[in-house]
Design a protein around this motif. Structure first.
Motif, PDB file in Angstrom:
ATOM      1  N   MET A 402      31.233  29.485  46.405  1.00 45.40           N
ATOM      2  CA  MET A 402      30.601  28.577  45.440  1.00 45.40           C
ATOM      3  C   MET A 402      31.185  28.733  44.040  1.00 45.40           C
ATOM      4  O   MET A 402      31.256  27.792  43.278  1.00 45.40           O
ATOM      5  CB  MET A 402      29.086  28.826  45.397  1.00 45.40           C
ATOM      6  CG  MET A 402      28.378  28.486  46.689  1.00 45.40           C
ATOM      7  SD  MET A 402      28.587  26.744  47.142  1.00 45.40           S
ATOM      8  CE  MET A 402      29.703  26.889  48.517  1.00 45.40           C
ATOM      9  N   ARG A 403      31.608  29.956  43.690  1.00 44.46           N
ATOM     10  CA  ARG A 403      32.244  30.189  42.392  1.00 44.46           C
ATOM     11  C   ARG A 403      33.667  30.703  42.644  1.00 44.46           C
ATOM     12  O   ARG A 403      33.856  31.773  43.226  1.00 44.46           O
ATOM     13  CB  ARG A 403      31.460  31.202  41.561  1.00 44.46           C
ATOM     14  CG  ARG A 403      32.102  31.498  40.180  1.00 44.46           C
ATOM     15  CD  ARG A 403      31.373  32.603  39.449  1.00 44.46           C
ATOM     16  NE  ARG A 403      32.076  32.995  38.228  1.00 44.46           N
ATOM     17  CZ  ARG A 403      31.820  32.518  37.019  1.00 44.46           C
ATOM     18  NH1 ARG A 403      30.866  31.626  36.850  1.00 44.46           N
ATOM     19  NH2 ARG A 403      32.503  32.932  35.967  1.00 44.46           N
ATOM     20  N   ILE A 404      34.631  29.920  42.212  1.00 41.59           N
ATOM     21  CA  ILE A 404      36.041  30.297  42.356  1.00 41.59           C
ATOM     22  C   ILE A 404      36.637  30.470  40.966  1.00 41.59           C
ATOM     23  O   ILE A 404      36.475  29.599  40.103  1.00 41.59           O
ATOM     24  CB  ILE A 404      36.836  29.218  43.111  1.00 41.59           C
ATOM     25  CG1 ILE A 404      36.210  28.935  44.480  1.00 41.59           C
ATOM     26  CG2 ILE A 404      38.292  29.640  43.280  1.00 41.59           C
ATOM     27  CD1 ILE A 404      36.854  27.784  45.224  1.00 41.59           C
ATOM     28  N   GLU A 405      37.323  31.603  40.737  1.00 42.04           N
ATOM     29  CA  GLU A 405      38.041  31.823  39.489  1.00 42.04           C
ATOM     30  C   GLU A 405      39.538  31.802  39.781  1.00 42.04           C
ATOM     31  O   GLU A 405      39.996  32.412  40.754  1.00 42.04           O
ATOM     32  CB  GLU A 405      37.644  33.163  38.856  1.00 42.04           C
ATOM     33  CG  GLU A 405      36.224  33.161  38.321  1.00 42.04           C
ATOM     34  CD  GLU A 405      35.828  34.458  37.642  1.00 42.04           C
ATOM     35  OE1 GLU A 405      34.657  34.583  37.259  1.00 42.04           O
ATOM     36  OE2 GLU A 405      36.685  35.354  37.494  1.00 42.04           O
ATOM     37  N   SER A 406      40.280  31.086  38.944  1.00 45.13           N
ATOM     38  CA  SER A 406      41.719  30.985  39.124  1.00 45.13           C
ATOM     39  C   SER A 406      42.424  31.370  37.838  1.00 45.13           C
ATOM     40  O   SER A 406      41.943  31.051  36.737  1.00 45.13           O
ATOM     41  CB  SER A 406      42.088  29.549  39.524  1.00 45.13           C
ATOM     42  OG  SER A 406      43.451  29.459  39.836  1.00 45.13           O
ATOM     43  N   TYR A 407      43.589  32.072  37.954  1.00 52.78           N
ATOM     44  CA  TYR A 407      44.307  32.612  36.796  1.00 52.78           C
ATOM     45  C   TYR A 407      45.775  32.203  36.846  1.00 52.78           C
ATOM     46  O   TYR A 407      46.380  32.133  37.919  1.00 52.78           O
ATOM     47  CB  TYR A 407      44.202  34.138  36.768  1.00 52.78           C
ATOM     48  CG  TYR A 407      42.794  34.659  36.625  1.00 52.78           C
ATOM     49  CD1 TYR A 407      42.293  35.036  35.374  1.00 52.78           C
ATOM     50  CD2 TYR A 407      41.955  34.787  37.726  1.00 52.78           C
ATOM     51  CE1 TYR A 407      41.000  35.518  35.234  1.00 52.78           C
ATOM     52  CE2 TYR A 407      40.657  35.267  37.603  1.00 52.78           C
ATOM     53  CZ  TYR A 407      40.189  35.628  36.348  1.00 52.78           C
ATOM     54  OH  TYR A 407      38.914  36.093  36.207  1.00 52.78           O
ATOM     55  N   VAL A 423      37.248  28.067  36.059  1.00 47.06           N
ATOM     56  CA  VAL A 423      36.154  28.339  36.986  1.00 47.06           C
ATOM     57  C   VAL A 423      35.745  27.033  37.658  1.00 47.06           C
ATOM     58  O   VAL A 423      35.522  26.032  36.980  1.00 47.06           O
ATOM     59  CB  VAL A 423      34.940  28.945  36.255  1.00 47.06           C
ATOM     60  CG1 VAL A 423      33.787  29.159  37.231  1.00 47.06           C
ATOM     61  CG2 VAL A 423      35.313  30.260  35.592  1.00 47.06           C
ATOM     62  N   PHE A 424      35.669  27.062  38.990  1.00 47.05           N
ATOM     63  CA  PHE A 424      35.120  25.939  39.752  1.00 47.05           C
ATOM     64  C   PHE A 424      33.822  26.404  40.394  1.00 47.05           C
ATOM     65  O   PHE A 424      33.796  27.439  41.069  1.00 47.05           O
ATOM     66  CB  PHE A 424      36.089  25.492  40.845  1.00 47.05           C
ATOM     67  CG  PHE A 424      37.113  24.486  40.400  1.00 47.05           C
ATOM     68  CD1 PHE A 424      37.452  23.419  41.211  1.00 47.05           C
ATOM     69  CD2 PHE A 424      37.744  24.591  39.178  1.00 47.05           C
ATOM     70  CE1 PHE A 424      38.398  22.479  40.812  1.00 47.05           C
ATOM     71  CE2 PHE A 424      38.695  23.678  38.759  1.00 47.05           C
ATOM     72  CZ  PHE A 424      39.027  22.604  39.586  1.00 47.05           C
ATOM     73  N   GLU A 425      32.753  25.680  40.164  1.00 45.68           N
ATOM     74  CA  GLU A 425      31.479  25.964  40.823  1.00 45.68           C
ATOM     75  C   GLU A 425      31.099  24.778  41.688  1.00 45.68           C
ATOM     76  O   GLU A 425      31.131  23.631  41.227  1.00 45.68           O
ATOM     77  CB  GLU A 425      30.372  26.261  39.802  1.00 45.68           C
ATOM     78  CG  GLU A 425      30.407  27.680  39.281  1.00 45.68           C
ATOM     79  CD  GLU A 425      29.097  28.100  38.627  1.00 45.68           C
ATOM     80  OE1 GLU A 425      28.185  27.251  38.517  1.00 45.68           O
ATOM     81  OE2 GLU A 425      28.991  29.264  38.212  1.00 45.68           O
ATOM     82  N   TYR A 462      32.831  42.172  32.603  1.00 46.12           N
ATOM     83  CA  TYR A 462      31.768  42.087  33.615  1.00 46.12           C
ATOM     84  C   TYR A 462      30.857  43.311  33.542  1.00 46.12           C
ATOM     85  O   TYR A 462      29.627  43.185  33.510  1.00 46.12           O
ATOM     86  CB  TYR A 462      32.380  41.966  35.008  1.00 46.12           C
ATOM     87  CG  TYR A 462      31.431  42.317  36.131  1.00 46.12           C
ATOM     88  CD1 TYR A 462      30.401  41.452  36.494  1.00 46.12           C
ATOM     89  CD2 TYR A 462      31.559  43.528  36.817  1.00 46.12           C
ATOM     90  CE1 TYR A 462      29.520  41.781  37.510  1.00 46.12           C
ATOM     91  CE2 TYR A 462      30.687  43.863  37.836  1.00 46.12           C
ATOM     92  CZ  TYR A 462      29.667  42.986  38.179  1.00 46.12           C
ATOM     93  OH  TYR A 462      28.796  43.330  39.179  1.00 46.12           O
ATOM     94  N   VAL A 463      31.479  44.485  33.509  1.00 49.31           N
ATOM     95  CA  VAL A 463      30.690  45.725  33.457  1.00 49.31           C
ATOM     96  C   VAL A 463      29.831  45.752  32.201  1.00 49.31           C
ATOM     97  O   VAL A 463      28.634  46.082  32.243  1.00 49.31           O
ATOM     98  CB  VAL A 463      31.625  46.952  33.513  1.00 49.31           C
ATOM     99  CG1 VAL A 463      30.839  48.232  33.277  1.00 49.31           C
ATOM    100  CG2 VAL A 463      32.353  47.004  34.852  1.00 49.31           C
ATOM    101  N   GLN A 464      30.428  45.394  31.061  1.00 48.89           N
ATOM    102  CA  GLN A 464      29.697  45.419  29.790  1.00 48.89           C
ATOM    103  C   GLN A 464      28.537  44.432  29.795  1.00 48.89           C
ATOM    104  O   GLN A 464      27.418  44.769  29.381  1.00 48.89           O
ATOM    105  CB  GLN A 464      30.650  45.097  28.639  1.00 48.89           C
ATOM    106  CG  GLN A 464      29.975  45.114  27.273  1.00 48.89           C
ATOM    107  CD  GLN A 464      30.958  44.778  26.150  1.00 48.89           C
ATOM    108  OE1 GLN A 464      32.159  44.961  26.297  1.00 48.89           O
ATOM    109  NE2 GLN A 464      30.429  44.269  25.052  1.00 48.89           N
ATOM    110  N   ALA A 475      29.397  37.884  33.366  1.00 48.69           N
ATOM    111  CA  ALA A 475      28.490  38.763  34.108  1.00 48.69           C
ATOM    112  C   ALA A 475      28.325  38.318  35.550  1.00 48.69           C
ATOM    113  O   ALA A 475      27.728  39.032  36.355  1.00 48.69           O
ATOM    114  CB  ALA A 475      27.128  38.806  33.421  1.00 48.69           C
ATOM    115  N   ALA A 476      28.845  37.133  35.889  1.00 43.57           N
ATOM    116  CA  ALA A 476      28.779  36.632  37.266  1.00 43.57           C
ATOM    117  C   ALA A 476      30.099  36.890  37.970  1.00 43.57           C
ATOM    118  O   ALA A 476      31.164  36.580  37.438  1.00 43.57           O
ATOM    119  CB  ALA A 476      28.463  35.137  37.258  1.00 43.57           C
TER     120      ALA A 476
END
Length: 637
Positions: A402-407, A423-425, A462-464, A475-476
């Protein structure tokens, strides 16, 4: 509150560790004593204790359920099969909130022909039966089959389906669209007699009772008789009805199977607003699709578990069990379920997962229908849902991502190294969460090192953010990471995920020599995607978008550097003042055309610096150009 819950989980785990290593059933209760989940286990100690261990091994559904558990009880059985039978019985008895629950709505259904000279043909169920003089055809087990039959017969014989009342509404309004597309005879126009209308109703009833072949035979005889009497207009109308019936019959033949009696079941999953999943069931008898059902599931969790739970609930509701059940994926406890279903049916029942041929196409059609229905409930399109589902199967993912991150990395001969993250949701771009990165630790053209730096910084954030209690943005965690690159990029980033103890599917997007998406690269080599149309389109869109975003940022940085270099040559203008000027005026031409007064009003600028900038573009400034009274006092540089 959090401390109390931690202590409760520790207490429950301690109790679970004392359970025997025997098969059985466990019942989870909330603080009110309500049973919220029933499950079975091959070894009670191992299975129950897992719930109260680390959340890392649990999906969102299990985490939510465990958060409400106050106590549990167990029932030991002699075998895992006995546990399965008992589990089905207890789920039916308690209807626990976190088990998959289905409503048993398989009552009897009828086709109703209303009373009166201007009759209508509608669908009805058992609760609609009344002493109202209407005629009823039935009963039928399938509501879908009844609705299909009513829809077809009203179109073939052009019977109105609107809310107008006849004869009261005749001549009071214009006919609706159905008349113009030849799906209604439009009594509202006043051009059809009551007798002719009743003939249509009688023909429609004959079609419903006798079937298409009998209806065609009767209508053909009437058509030939009308032609002999030279009533060519009537014969043509009868011919059109025969053609309509034959078209419907041909359409029904499209959905058929060589295996005469079977159920086809498929699961489409999603996440977000609306339902989390949908299961579609196609029921075949004598090789023809005679019924279909769909069930929206609020929370599906693991797909294997969801399929297994569904089979238990679906066939425990006194439904006829076919000799074969074709599914889109493995259900949990397949062999036990086959044994249980065989016991219910009184004969052997097989659960199969077709991989090719006609059966595979039927399963695919079933899955696409589930995706379409799920999309309607969640606000997405069926194409987006199907694309995510197809991509998940192609990459071997447990659930659609459902959540894809691309770099993507962008530079020119190793200069101005930057990266873009998109980000694609739910299959759509979520531009509010796009991010830009300036590469800080890598010099020169090192795409692998740059990609590793970007992902490291992303997961440090993310950790922070998680420590700060945030749940969105950085954070997701993504369900899938796609890098613009091949196996080398994947190998460079894999250690970063291991460093942060993250188990996120990671792949690269490989391009051909024309810079078009060609394949997906993983640890085991490349996966061809050209033959998977919807997944290919989604990945291509992702790769094009992340490339556009990264190269756009790179060009912006280069442009700023070129423009700011001219300002940095001016005495008294440093990087912060150059940045402030660009922020205020946007372009070098606008800065050159600004007055000393306008330049001096920019944050961090003063009169002396403003004069220097003005003189750089215009030569030495005439004192008349300045308006000392309106300029700010001299500020230290």
């Amino acid at each position: 509150m959090a401390q109390a819950r931690t202590e409760k989980i520790a207490e429950l785990r301690k109790k679970a560790m004392q359970l025997p290593l025997q098969p059985g059933v466990y019942l989870m209760h909330d603080k009110d004593g309500t049973v919220i989940y029933v499950g079975k286990a091959k070894a009670l100690k191992n299975r129950v204790s897992q719930y109260f261990g680390s959340d890392r091994n649990h999906d969102a559904k299990v985490i939510k359920m465990v958060s409400h558990v106050d106590w549990f009880e167990t029932i030991v059985t002699d075998s895992e099969f006995e546990a399965l039978v008992l589990e089905c019985s207890l789920i039916k008895q308690y209807a626990p909130k976190y088990n998959i629950l289905l409503k048993d709505d398989k009552g009897y259904h009828y086709i109703k022909i209303t009373k009166g000279p201007w009759s209508r043909i509608v669908s009805a169920n058992a609760s609609d039966l009344k002493e109202d003089g209407a005629d009823y055809i039935g009963p039928f087990l399938s509501a879908w089959a009844v609705n299909q039959a009513v829809d077809e017969v009203t179109k073939i014989f052009q019977i109105p389906t609107c809310n107008k009342r006849f004869p009261q509404d005749i001549g009071k309004s214009r006919p609706c669209l159905n008349f113009y597309i030849k799906q209604c005879c439009a009594p509202c126009r006043g051009r059809i007699t009551e007798k002719a209308y009743q003939e249509r109703i009688n023909e429609a009833v004959d079609f419903l009772k006798g079937g298409s072949s009998a209806a065609v035979k009767g209508l053909t005889e009437k058509m030939e008789a009308a032609a002999e009497r030279l009533e060519f207009e009537k014969a043509a109308a009868l011919r059109d009805k025969i053609n309509a019936i034959q078209k419907v019959t041909e359409k029904q033949k499209v959905v058929s199977a060589k295996i005469a009696h079977q159920d086809v079941i498929a699961l489409a999953q999603g996440r977000g607003s609306g339902a989390d999943g949908c299961i579609e069931v196609f029921r075949f008898q004598d090789g023809r699709l005679y019924d279909r059902e769909h069930f929206l599931l609020p929370e599906t969790g693991d797909p294997k578990q969801a399929r297994g739970e569904f089979l238990k609930r679906y066939y425990s509701l006194q439904r006829q069990v076919p000799p074969r059940i074709s599914m889109d994926g493995e259900p949990a406890d397949r062999e036990l379920l086959e044994e249980w279903l065989s016991q219910l049916a009184g004969r052997k029942v097989s659960i199969v997962v077709p991989q090719r041929g006609e059966q595979s196409k039927l399963v695919e059609m079933c899955r696409n229908n589930a995706a379409e229905y799920l999309a309607q409930s969640s606000g997405r399109t069926g194409r987006e849902t199907s694309a995510l589902d197809e991509l998940a199967r192609l990459l071997g993912l447990e659930k659609p991502p459902m959540r894809i991150e691309s770099y993507d990395i962008s530079n020119l001969a190793g200069g101005e190294n930057v990266a873009g993250m998109v980000v694609f949701e739910n299959g759509r771009p979520k531009k509010s969460e796009y991010r830009k990165f300036k590469i800080k630790t890598v010099t020169g053209q090192d795409d692998y090192g740059s990609m590793a730096e970007v992902l490291t910084r992303r997961f440090q954030e993310y950790v922070q953010k998680r420590e700060e209690g945030e749940t969105t943005g950085f954070a997701a965690l993504p369900d899938l990471i796609l890098l613009d690159g091949g196996k080398g990029h994947v190998n460079a980033v894999r250690p970063v995920l291991e460093q942060f103890h993250l188990d996120i599917p990671l792949f690269g997007m490989v391009k051909d020599d024309k810079h078009r998406t060609r394949a997906i690269a993983g640890d085991g080599g490349e996966i061809a995607i050209l033959s998977h149309r919807r997944a290919f389109t989604l990945v291509s869109d992702l790769q094009e978008e992340v490339h556009r975003f990264a190269i756009g940022y790179h060009r912006q940085q280069r442009r700023k550097k070129v423009l700011s270099s001219e300002l940095l040559d001016i005495d008294g203008i440093g990087e912060s003042r150059a940045t402030a000027l660009f922020r205020q005026f946007k372009t070098i031409d606008a800065i050159g055309n600004a007055s000393i007064e306008e330049l001096a009003m920019v944050p961090s600028m003063n009169r002396t610096a403003a004069r220097k900038v003005y003189e750089h573009f215009h030569g030495e400034a005439d004192e008349k150009v300045e308006s000392p009274s309106s300029l700010p006092d001299e500020k230290p540089v």
